[in-house]
Design a protein around this motif. Structure first.
Motif, PDB file in Angstrom:
ATOM      1  N   MET A   1     100.607  29.158  61.656  1.00 13.88           N
ATOM      2  CA  MET A   1      99.289  28.554  61.464  1.00 13.88           C
ATOM      3  C   MET A   1      98.254  29.319  62.286  1.00 13.88           C
ATOM      4  O   MET A   1      98.434  29.499  63.493  1.00 13.88           O
ATOM      5  CB  MET A   1      99.326  27.088  61.917  1.00 13.88           C
ATOM      6  N   PRO A   2      97.196  29.808  61.655  1.00 11.54           N
ATOM      7  CA  PRO A   2      96.180  30.559  62.406  1.00 11.54           C
ATOM      8  C   PRO A   2      95.483  29.688  63.456  1.00 11.54           C
ATOM      9  O   PRO A   2      95.394  28.466  63.314  1.00 11.54           O
ATOM     10  CB  PRO A   2      95.197  30.993  61.321  1.00 11.54           C
ATOM     11  N   GLY A  10      86.408  32.994  60.171  1.00 17.96           N
ATOM     12  CA  GLY A  10      86.461  33.112  58.723  1.00 17.96           C
ATOM     13  C   GLY A  10      87.512  34.058  58.213  1.00 17.96           C
ATOM     14  O   GLY A  10      87.575  34.346  57.003  1.00 17.96           O
ATOM     15  N   THR A  11      88.365  34.575  59.089  1.00 18.03           N
ATOM     16  CA  THR A  11      89.404  35.511  58.668  1.00 18.03           C
ATOM     17  C   THR A  11      90.627  34.798  58.087  1.00 18.03           C
ATOM     18  O   THR A  11      91.483  35.431  57.480  1.00 18.03           O
ATOM     19  CB  THR A  11      89.844  36.388  59.856  1.00 18.03           C
ATOM     20  N   HIS A  12      90.730  33.492  58.333  1.00 19.77           N
ATOM     21  CA  HIS A  12      91.813  32.695  57.774  1.00 19.77           C
ATOM     22  C   HIS A  12      91.222  31.412  57.194  1.00 19.77           C
ATOM     23  O   HIS A  12      90.187  30.913  57.662  1.00 19.77           O
ATOM     24  CB  HIS A  12      92.854  32.335  58.846  1.00 19.77           C
ATOM     25  N   ALA A  37      83.974  23.464  58.020  1.00 17.58           N
ATOM     26  CA  ALA A  37      85.390  23.833  58.125  1.00 17.58           C
ATOM     27  C   ALA A  37      86.065  23.018  59.223  1.00 17.58           C
ATOM     28  O   ALA A  37      85.539  22.883  60.331  1.00 17.58           O
ATOM     29  CB  ALA A  37      85.516  25.318  58.419  1.00 17.58           C
ATOM     30  N   ILE A  38      87.258  22.497  58.910  1.00 19.53           N
ATOM     31  CA  ILE A  38      88.033  21.669  59.839  1.00 19.53           C
ATOM     32  C   ILE A  38      89.422  22.268  59.971  1.00 19.53           C
ATOM     33  O   ILE A  38      90.085  22.590  58.971  1.00 19.53           O
ATOM     34  CB  ILE A  38      88.114  20.217  59.331  1.00 19.53           C
ATOM     35  N   HIS A  39      89.872  22.438  61.220  1.00 21.20           N
ATOM     36  CA  HIS A  39      91.184  23.042  61.460  1.00 21.20           C
ATOM     37  C   HIS A  39      91.803  22.415  62.705  1.00 21.20           C
ATOM     38  O   HIS A  39      91.125  22.237  63.728  1.00 21.20           O
ATOM     39  CB  HIS A  39      91.027  24.552  61.653  1.00 21.20           C
ATOM     40  N   ILE A  52      92.258  25.621  52.659  1.00 24.87           N
ATOM     41  CA  ILE A  52      93.502  25.334  51.950  1.00 24.87           C
ATOM     42  C   ILE A  52      93.278  24.130  51.037  1.00 24.87           C
ATOM     43  O   ILE A  52      93.719  24.093  49.899  1.00 24.87           O
ATOM     44  CB  ILE A  52      94.642  25.074  52.958  1.00 24.87           C
ATOM     45  N   GLU A  53      92.571  23.141  51.578  1.00 24.07           N
ATOM     46  CA  GLU A  53      92.102  22.003  50.780  1.00 24.07           C
ATOM     47  C   GLU A  53      90.581  22.007  50.835  1.00 24.07           C
ATOM     48  O   GLU A  53      89.992  22.138  51.912  1.00 24.07           O
ATOM     49  CB  GLU A  53      92.636  20.679  51.321  1.00 24.07           C
TER      50      GLU A  53
END
Length: 552
Positions: A1-2, A10-12, A37-39, A52-53
């Motif tokens: 997982m990145p 923004g690379t992943h 974006a949420i990670h 991814i979603e």
């Protein structure tokens, strides 16, 4: 997982991306457009991202989820698990709870129960340690929490400080035990909340000097502004019994709002079910002219800032992805609620299932066996007095009272407070004006803050019957009429809460209230919550305790 950093660059791809929507920026007070974006449960980017979603918001708005800065979970009458089920659909993902109700009954067992029963819920439950157990030295409650007993809890991550310091008289007199509690809390770099009704001038100066930085008891605009101008944070309260929002609308102005929070303090299950939680207060404030951006901030970012919760309360980079999706910030319809990037509620699908925290059986048994009072008889409620009568006068929409001196008892109800923790046999007796009861009796073990057994009635037989019903149930509510019990709700957890679900409790509560109104209780008040505050001796002007009338 990145990593979050690589994803922010923004690379992943991010785990979740929200597109084609707006978001509330609490830092600049703007509604902005942007892809979010949420990670790993955090907001990592606002700009141009792929996920991814990916969710197409279709013009909807993302706002921070809500944080109630001051609430007693016990007032919901249900367990903390059921409380969480009730408030999450209204956009609340965190509360700062003061468990001084259960602590006044069971001491450290009550603190342990509240901590254990709120572990790993999707609702973050933070705690403020009860500062005044008992509320005053004259109170007869079930336990006493000293400075030495509280200090170990200050090391708990979810403990954010010392709860409302109701004993302002003790603060001004520099009571050593109370000052030790305050100084220990400050040494841990945690907050000390206030409770200072009608405290002004040099007295409020001294109160703040002690290290107390907030207050939720302001009733008038003038009182609130004085506290703000002297450096306090003001909590605007709109609960079931105390409703201060309308008189404090000036605080929603731009120059004041950033030092203010929205709180409920006490909230019955019916209010949560039918009206809402903090979303209800925000919508009411908007209807009274508040800027919706400021109102939302006062229920999210401001609260997080005050309590030093650095990762919540904002749609911002590095903040936890706790948020609400709404179609309109003015109407504030709660369409979806997310906690750390995971959807926990949607209007279409309902609340996501989650586990109920486990509580040790021996601890649970201790908080469910709290009554130590003899069976009561009608003779316990015979009043031997004559005019002029000193009477407690109720005030609509407030928990404050007025001292009345009356020559007759027209529109007055008999009132008694029975000590129920240690078997002392003490009973305080007086009269209540403005309650409205015309027949029968009502009894409750929810009697702030000592939670003794309180009963209001028109005759001795029904008063004894209602009181004994509550006693036999190890706590709760009861209504008697013409020699029989016609309604009851057992509350075996410290005499304050039960394990039933909110819908079931609300149906019972609704029936009990309708019955109380049919017996004459004024429809301008909540029959049980109003009754429960009549014995709280830290609220002006006059109260009834187990030892008799107390004046402030």
């Amino acid at each position: 997982m990145p990593s979050k950093i690589k994803t922010a660059l923004g690379t992943h791809k991010a785990e979740l991306v929200l597109k084609n929507g707006k978001y509330l920026n609490v830092f600049t007070n703007e509604l902005l457009e942007g892809t979010i974006a949420i990670h790993h449960g955090y907001f990592v980017g606002i700009g141009d991202y792929e996920g991814i979603e990916e969710i197409d918001l279709q013009g909807k708005t993302v706002i921070p989820s809500f944080i109630d800065g001051h609430i007693h979970l016990e007032s919901s009458i249900v367990s903390p698990y059921e409380f969480a089920c009730s408030v999450i659909p209204h956009g609340t993902t965190a509360v700062i709870a003061d468990p001084h109700e259960i602590a006044n009954v069971t001491g450290t067992d009550g603190l342990d129960y509240m901590l254990k029963s709120t572990e790993d819920l999707p609702l973050d439950v933070f705690m403020m340690l009860p500062s005044c157990v008992p509320a005053t030295p004259e109170d007869e409650n079930g336990a006493k929490l000293t400075h030495h007993e509280l200090v170990p809890y200050l090391r708990e991550k979810r403990v954010l400080g010392l709860g409302e310091v109701m004993n302002f008289v003790g603060v001004l007199a520099e009571d050593k035990e109370l000052m030790d509690k305050i100084s220990s809390t400050l040494a841990y770099h945690k907050r000390v909340d206030g409770h200072a009704p009608n405290l002004v001038g040099n007295e409020i100066n001294a109160y703040i000097t002690a290290g107390i930085t907030s207050d939720h008891e302001s009733i008038t605009e003038e009182e609130a502004l004085e506290k703000l101008r002297k450096g306090m944070w003001v909590m605007i309260r709109e609960g079931t019994a105390a409703k201060n929002l309308s008189s404090l609308m000036k605080l929603f102005e731009e120059k004041y709002h950033f030092r203010c929070m929205l709180v409920t303090d006490d909230k019955h299950p019916g209010e949560l079910k039918y009206h809402g939680h903090l979303d209800y207060i925000i919508k009411k404030a908007i209807s009274l002219g508040a800027d919706p951006i400021f109102a939302i901030k006062m229920a999210s970012f401001n609260t997080a800032k005050y309590f030093r919760l650095p990762e919540v309360g904002a749609i911002g980079i590095g903040y936890k992805a706790n948020f609400i999706v709404t179609s309109d910030i003015n109407k504030l319809d709660i369409l979806e609620v997310y906690k750390e990037g995971e959807k926990i509620y949607s209007k279409a699908q309902g609340l996501r299932a989650f586990m109920k925290p486990a509580v040790d059986k021996s601890l649970l048994k201790r908080v469910q066996s709290t009554f130590n009072v003899k069976e009561l008889s009608p003779s316990d409620f015979i009043f031997e007095d004559k005019p002029p009568y000193t009477v407690i006068g109720l005030e609509d929409g407030q928990i404050t009272t007025k001292k009345l001196i009356l020559e007759n008892l027209e529109n007055c109800t008999k009132l008694a407070v029975i000590e129920r923790h240690k078997g002392t046999g003490h009973i305080g007796r007086s009269y209540l004006h403005g309650y409205g009861l015309k027949e029968g009796a009502l009894a409750t073990s929810i009697a702030h803050d000592s939670h003794n057994l309180i009963v209001a009635g028109t005759n001795e037989k029904d008063m004894a019957l209602a009181a004994n019903c509550v006693r036999n149930n190890e706590g709760g509510l009861a209504i008697a009429l013409n020699g029989r019990i016609i309604g009851e709700l057992p509350l075996p957890i410290a005499g304050l809460m039960c394990e039933r679900n909110t819908d079931e409790v609300e149906e019972i509560m609704k029936a009990l209230k309708e019955q109380a109104y049919s017996q004459g209780v004024s429809k301008n008040i909540d029959p049980f919550m109003t009754l429960g505050f009549v014995s709280l001796p830290v609220i002006p002007e006059i109260r009834l305790t187990t030892k008799g009338l107390v004046e402030l």
